[in-house]
Design a protein around this motif. Structure first.
Motif, PDB file in Angstrom:
ATOM      1  N   ALA A 139       0.813  -1.220   0.000  1.00 10.91           N
ATOM      2  CA  ALA A 139       0.000   0.000   0.000  1.00 10.91           C
ATOM      3  C   ALA A 139       0.847   1.271   0.000  1.00 10.91           C
ATOM      4  O   ALA A 139       0.532   2.218  -0.733  1.00 10.91           O
ATOM      5  N   PRO A 140       1.951   1.360   0.790  1.00  8.19           N
ATOM      6  CA  PRO A 140       2.775   2.582   0.745  1.00  8.19           C
ATOM      7  C   PRO A 140       3.357   2.867  -0.635  1.00  8.19           C
ATOM      8  O   PRO A 140       3.487   4.034  -1.027  1.00  8.19           O
ATOM      9  N   GLN A 141       3.703   1.813  -1.376  1.00  7.88           N
ATOM     10  CA  GLN A 141       4.237   2.021  -2.719  1.00  7.88           C
ATOM     11  C   GLN A 141       3.165   2.589  -3.642  1.00  7.88           C
ATOM     12  O   GLN A 141       3.430   3.493  -4.439  1.00  7.88           O
ATOM     13  N   ARG A 142       1.968   2.074  -3.546  1.00 10.66           N
ATOM     14  CA  ARG A 142       0.875   2.608  -4.358  1.00 10.66           C
ATOM     15  C   ARG A 142       0.589   4.058  -3.988  1.00 10.66           C
ATOM     16  O   ARG A 142       0.335   4.900  -4.846  1.00 10.66           O
ATOM     17  N   LYS A 143       0.661   4.348  -2.695  1.00 14.51           N
ATOM     18  CA  LYS A 143       0.437   5.714  -2.230  1.00 14.51           C
ATOM     19  C   LYS A 143       1.509   6.651  -2.771  1.00 14.51           C
ATOM     20  O   LYS A 143       1.205   7.778  -3.192  1.00 14.51           O
ATOM     21  N   ALA A 144       2.763   6.176  -2.791  1.00 18.82           N
ATOM     22  CA  ALA A 144       3.860   6.997  -3.315  1.00 18.82           C
ATOM     23  C   ALA A 144       3.645   7.295  -4.791  1.00 18.82           C
ATOM     24  O   ALA A 144       3.849   8.432  -5.248  1.00 18.82           O
TER      25      ALA A 144
END
Length: 320
Positions: A15-20
């Motif tokens: 999820a953090p990668q998608r958010k980035a």
């Protein structure tokens, strides 16, 4: 193998990668719909037709001091804020780096592209030069470099006369290459050299020709059209595979495309099937309106002299 804790965390929760990525793409889009809006709108039109002077926002990048720098600074400021917040994010722009040359493609619309190019400190002594056509407008944003400007004065079979001028380009300059008779090479970079490049290819790109600077000899030529390059590679592959069953198709294709791709197709057809290939060669040689008629006739004469039995193929198999 050591895996950084941040990377290990991403493996367990993406999820953090998608958010980035969402944040970085939003920063790019904010720049595109804000400071760069008029430039990108005109890039789309310029990619289809017209002269650069017809598009004031686009031409202003090269005519008005500081305009190009301001456009790039706005993009970098927007993206770098998000990269600091998301250091493992991927900048959503096409980019590449090789041997001290980095290219960041800011936008592409049709046949036109806007790119940021950085040359690291280097010194080269070119031995050949390649003429490929198209238009290149460049605003030097930072640094200086010694550049070689080449002009193709005259071409003859297998050889060319080339003029070369070496000079230093510095920040604030506007550099231009137009058409297939002009090109430029970086000879020495002093520290760094950064340019904003606007490029546009022709609707029908000319052949790319590479010449030796020592004596003007033709070293290499290739189709400037991507589709023809793909066809040339596919044809060469079929030849290496020995696919004689495709010779009739290759014989028909000798009548389609540029002179270069037709000749390459003819060579492969001859290698795969002598009858089919010689029939296609004869058809070309017998058509005085065909630009390949003269070289085809010369090749026919050479082949018949070396292999007299081919004259019988010409009579019985060659289409009129």
């Amino acid at each position: 193998m050591r895996i950084d804790p941040q990377l290990r965390a991403l493996r367990s929760d993406t999820a953090p990668q998608r958010k980035a990525q969402i944040a970085l793409e939003a920063a790019r889009d904010a720049w595109a719909h804000g400071p760069a809006r008029s430039v990108l709108e005109q890039l789309e039109s310029y990619g289809r037709k017209g002269d650069l002077a017809d598009y004031p926002a686009l031409s202003g990048l090269f005519a008005e001091p500081g305009t190009a720098s301001a456009l790039i600074e706005a993009l970098m400021a927007s993206l770098l804020d998000e990269v600091r917040a998301h250091p493992l994010g991927q900048v959503p722009l096409r980019h590449q780096y090789k041997d001290g040359l980095s290219v960041l493609q800011i936008a592409q619309r049709g046949r036109a592209a806007l790119s940021l190019i950085t040359y690291e400190e280097t010194e080269v002594d070119p031995t050949s030069v390649c003429f490929a056509g198209g238009e290149r407008h460049e605003a030097v944003l930072a640094g200086s470099a010694d550049i070689c400007e080449f002009e193709l004065l005259a071409e003859a079979p297998g050889r060319a006369s080339i003029d070369c001028r070496t000079r230093r380009a510095v920040a604030g300059e506007y550099l231009l290459c137009e058409g297939e008779k002009q090109t430029r090479q970086i000879r020495q970079v002093h520290g760094r050299f950064v340019v904003l490049r606007l490029s546009r290819t022709e609707e029908m790109p000319p052949e790319t020709r590479q010449y030796s600077l020592a004596d003007g000899r033709l070293l290499h030529r290739a189709s400037g059209c991507r589709a023809e390059s793909q066809r040339e590679m596919a044809t060469a592959l079929l030849g290496r595979m020995g696919r004689s069953d495709v010779a009739p198709l290759l014989a028909r294709l000798t009548r389609e495309g540029s002179d270069h791709i037709r000749w390459q197709t003819l060579r492969e057809c001859l290698a795969l099937d002598t009858v089919e290939g010689f029939g296609a060669l004869s058809a070309i040689a017998r058509n005085p309106a065909d630009p390949l008629a003269t070289p085809a006739g010369a090749l026919m004469a050479q082949l018949v002299e070396a292999h007299p039995q081919l004259s019988q193929i010409e009579v019985s198999q060659c289409p009129v």
